[in-house]
Design an enzyme around this catalytic site. Structure first.
Site, mmCIF file in Angstrom:
data_model
loop_
_atom_site.group_PDB
_atom_site.id
_atom_site.type_symbol
_atom_site.label_atom_id
_atom_site.label_comp_id
_atom_site.label_asym_id
_atom_site.label_seq_id
_atom_site.Cartn_x
_atom_site.Cartn_y
_atom_site.Cartn_z
ATOM 1 N N ASP A 112 42.889 38.748 41.420
ATOM 2 C CA ASP A 112 42.382 39.938 42.115
ATOM 3 C C ASP A 112 41.310 39.741 43.192
ATOM 4 O O ASP A 112 41.596 39.759 44.390
ATOM 5 C CB ASP A 112 41.902 40.970 41.085
ATOM 6 C CG ASP A 112 41.009 40.408 39.997
ATOM 7 O OD1 ASP A 112 40.478 39.315 40.172
ATOM 8 O OD2 ASP A 112 40.823 41.095 38.971
ATOM 9 N N GLU A 154 46.012 49.568 29.954
ATOM 10 C CA GLU A 154 45.627 48.323 30.619
ATOM 11 C C GLU A 154 46.766 47.751 31.448
ATOM 12 O O GLU A 154 46.537 47.156 32.494
ATOM 13 C CB GLU A 154 45.208 47.283 29.563
ATOM 14 C CG GLU A 154 43.763 47.352 29.139
ATOM 15 C CD GLU A 154 42.836 46.719 30.140
ATOM 16 O OE1 GLU A 154 42.751 45.477 30.184
ATOM 17 O OE2 GLU A 154 42.198 47.459 30.907
#
Length: 626
Positions: free
Chosen positions: A323, A432
């Site tokens: 990320d 999640e």
């Protein structure tokens, strides 16, 4: 000579010249008649007036100055006054806000502030100085060195929320922090939570508390030995007392997410070593190729051996373990105001290949997926995790910075997916991770179109009326809803048949709210505020405990129907990013847009804002002036 030249002038110019001379003469006469006391006293030490006369004159001047209106110093939350970026403007030009809407918005902002205070008081009561509070058992937890992660992560949010007393109450406790601990600490987490927290709070408090910068510098000194590897890439886990690592592995997210913090530390301390270490990592990543295990330029795999400087897998992801490295390429470029083209080039390269290889669309829906991708075998997975939901905000900023309007449309499609995962669950909270197996490669010509739409697109030129169907794209002005108090969001569509949840927990994560904040600030579209308010209400309903807030075990369990106690579905866990990010982004979503403007600040990946200025980066990167 001047007189002869003046005689030749026309009558009009003679009048102008005479008027100017008269004004100059009057000005000199005024100065002679009304000399300023400061000029008299500084002219000749031997001609000073008597002391009592000076005091009287000073009292008169002081009285006059007190009576005159003086402009108040603008809060640092509005950014550095003298900064004007040469890069494209990011924020939308918001119009005047009606009083009724201001009152409506401020009530929401105040509610979010109260939620922060509720959680902070629980932490302060039961775990102050520790990393986290267990919100059900009210016991402390120390996963990040025991240095007070929640305490430090909360500082910048307190300053933004103007909780000055709470902020000042923490400052004395900073002296007690000892970074020399005999345990393995995460270089990455220590950088984004602690180092970022110290530096941001130092700037946002107008640099009045030197202890913040001192602690940041001390922590960085303890982390520097972790960078002493053949590749210059830091270890994942490091023992500050023993000066040894856990192993020789790290992650691309971890080596690519220290640059903002280390660059800022060099600026504020004047020590270039931190920025140079960060730049060495950027250069290393920029020069990686096939020999390092990089199969597609810009799509970095996750696991790296720091001794060999070689990737150990081929999976590239914008979610967990990947990320923020991609996010920092763009933010480095913005922080340095475009002075280092390398950062922008690395970002553009990654996004170009992300769109080419990784991006997926859900047929018949306005949803985009960004799952992990095997860069060696060119295959994709079907899963996407909540951590990936920072990408819409990143793409939106990149679209304006590099004039890529398609990236804004992709940002909106990905954000709709992230919001959708909240709106379809029984709690209104996102899992999640989720899986949608029925996807296809992203195609801007077919994205968000039904089979009927596609048939019309193919066949319109055969029809007699030759009518082109409406494009799905709408301009920013058409998309903006204005200031509507009773705004109604669209109904939620039924779930795609191939959708199911992987990890059903909600960990109080901020990524979707982060992107909602950025998209709202960049488009002015009120729906992003409304999406955020829905999420906030769900957090209040399902996550709130007597002392703070808890993570959720199963976001899709219907507790009301099962007549189950809410606490049964809560997890005894509350990470510090709830205070650093989730509440901060919610609060800013409902703040006046000029407060912590995207054009004046850069957020690190833990949502700690750094002030944008005309910094001298050459001094750090090239060692100039040393």
């Amino acid at each position: 000579m001047f007189l002869s030249y003046a005689i030749k002038l026309s009558k009009r110019w003679k009048i102008i010249l005479f008027t100017l001379c008269a004004l100059i003469l009057l000005g000199h006469l005024w100065i002679l008649a009304y000399p300023r006391p400061s000029l008299i006293s500084n002219h000749n030490p031997n001609s000073l007036p008597p002391m009592d006369k000076v005091n009287k004159e000073e009292n008169v001047i002081t009285q006059i100055e007190e009576e005159l209106p003086t402009p108040e110093k603008k809060s640092i939350l509005f950014g550095f006054g003298g900064f004007l970026s040469k890069l494209p403007k990011l924020q939308y030009d918001f119009g005047p806000e009606p009083i009724e809407f201001t009152e409506f918005r401020e009530k929401r902002r105040e509610a979010i502030k109260k939620s922060f205070i509720h959680g902070w008081k629980g932490y302060k009561t039961y775990a102050l100085g520790h990393d986290e509070l267990r919100p059900l058992s009210n016991k402390p937890k120390n996963p990040f060195g025991g240095w007070g992660a929640t305490m430090i992560d909360s500082l910048s949010t307190m300053l933004i929320m103007e909780l000055t007393d709470e902020f000042l109450s923490v400052i004395p406790r900073l002296h007690k922090i000892n970074f020399k601990v005999d345990e393995e600490i995460s270089v990455f987490e220590s950088t984004i939570r602690y180092l970022g927290g110290f530096l941001s709070a130092y700037e946002l408090s107008d640099r009045k508390h030197d202890i913040l910068l001192q602690k940041a510098n001390k922590l960085a000194q303890e982390l520097l030995p972790a960078f002493d590897t053949p590749s210059g890439l830091p270890h994942h886990l490091w023992n500050p007392l023993k000066n040894k690592p856990n192993n020789d592995e790290t992650l691309i997210a971890e080596v690519g997410t220290i640059q903002l913090e280390f660059m800022m530390l060099s600026q504020l301390t004047g020590n270039p070593i931190y920025g140079q270490k960060a730049q060495a990592i950027t250069d290393y990543l920029d020069n990686m190729g096939y020999e390092h295990g990089l199969y597609i330029q810009g799509l970095f795999p996750t696991v790296i051996n720091v001794q060999r400087g070689h990737f150990k897998d081929a999976i590239s992801t914008f979610g967990a373990m990947g990320d923020s490295a991609f996010e920092y390429f763009l933010k480095e470029y913005l922080l340095m105001n475009g002075a280092v083209p390398q950062y922008g080039q690395m970002y553009i390269r990654s996004i170009k290949n992300m769109k080419k290889y990784m991006l997926r669309q859900v047929p018949g829906y306005d949803l985009l997926m960004l799952p992990p991708f095997d860069t060696q075998y060119k295959t994709h997975r079907d899963a996407m995790d909540h951590l990936t939901c920072f990408v819409p905000g990143m793409l939106a900023m990149g679209s304006k910075t590099f004039n890529e309007p398609e990236d804004m449309e992709i940002a909106k499609g990905l954000l709709e997916t992230c919001v959708y995962m909240y709106r379809i669950t029984s709690t209104g909270l996102s899992p999640e991770s989720w899986v949608i197996s029925n996807t296809e490669s992203y195609n801007p010509l077919t994205f968000n179109k039904t089979k009927n739409d596609l048939a019309k697109l193919r066949d319109w030129w055969y029809e007699d009326n030759k009518t082109v169907i409406n494009q799905t794209y709408t301009s920013q002005e058409e998309n903006k809803s204005g200031y509507v108090i009773d705004y109604e969001l669209p109904l939620v569509r039924e779930r795609p048949r191939s959708l199911y949840f992987g990890d059903k927990r909600y960990m109080l994560r901020p990524e979707t709210i982060e992107s909602l904040f950025i998209l709202y600030r960049m488009t002015g579209d009120q729906k992003y505020q409304e999406y955020g308010w829905e999420i906030y209400k769900a957090i209040e309903k399902w996550c709130k405990t007597k002392s703070a807030y808890a993570a959720i075990r199963n976001v899709d369990v219907n507790l009301t129907a099962n007549n189950t106690n809410i606490e049964f579905n809560q997890i005894d866990s509350m990470e510090s990013f709830l205070f650093a990010e989730t509440f901060k982004y919610l609060y800013l979503l409902f703040s006046p847009p000029e407060i912590v403007s995207l054009d004046k600040f850069i957020f690190n990946t833990e949502a700690h804002p750094f002030v944008r200025k005309q910094w001298n980066w050459s001094r750090i990167l090239k060692g100039e002036g040393e």
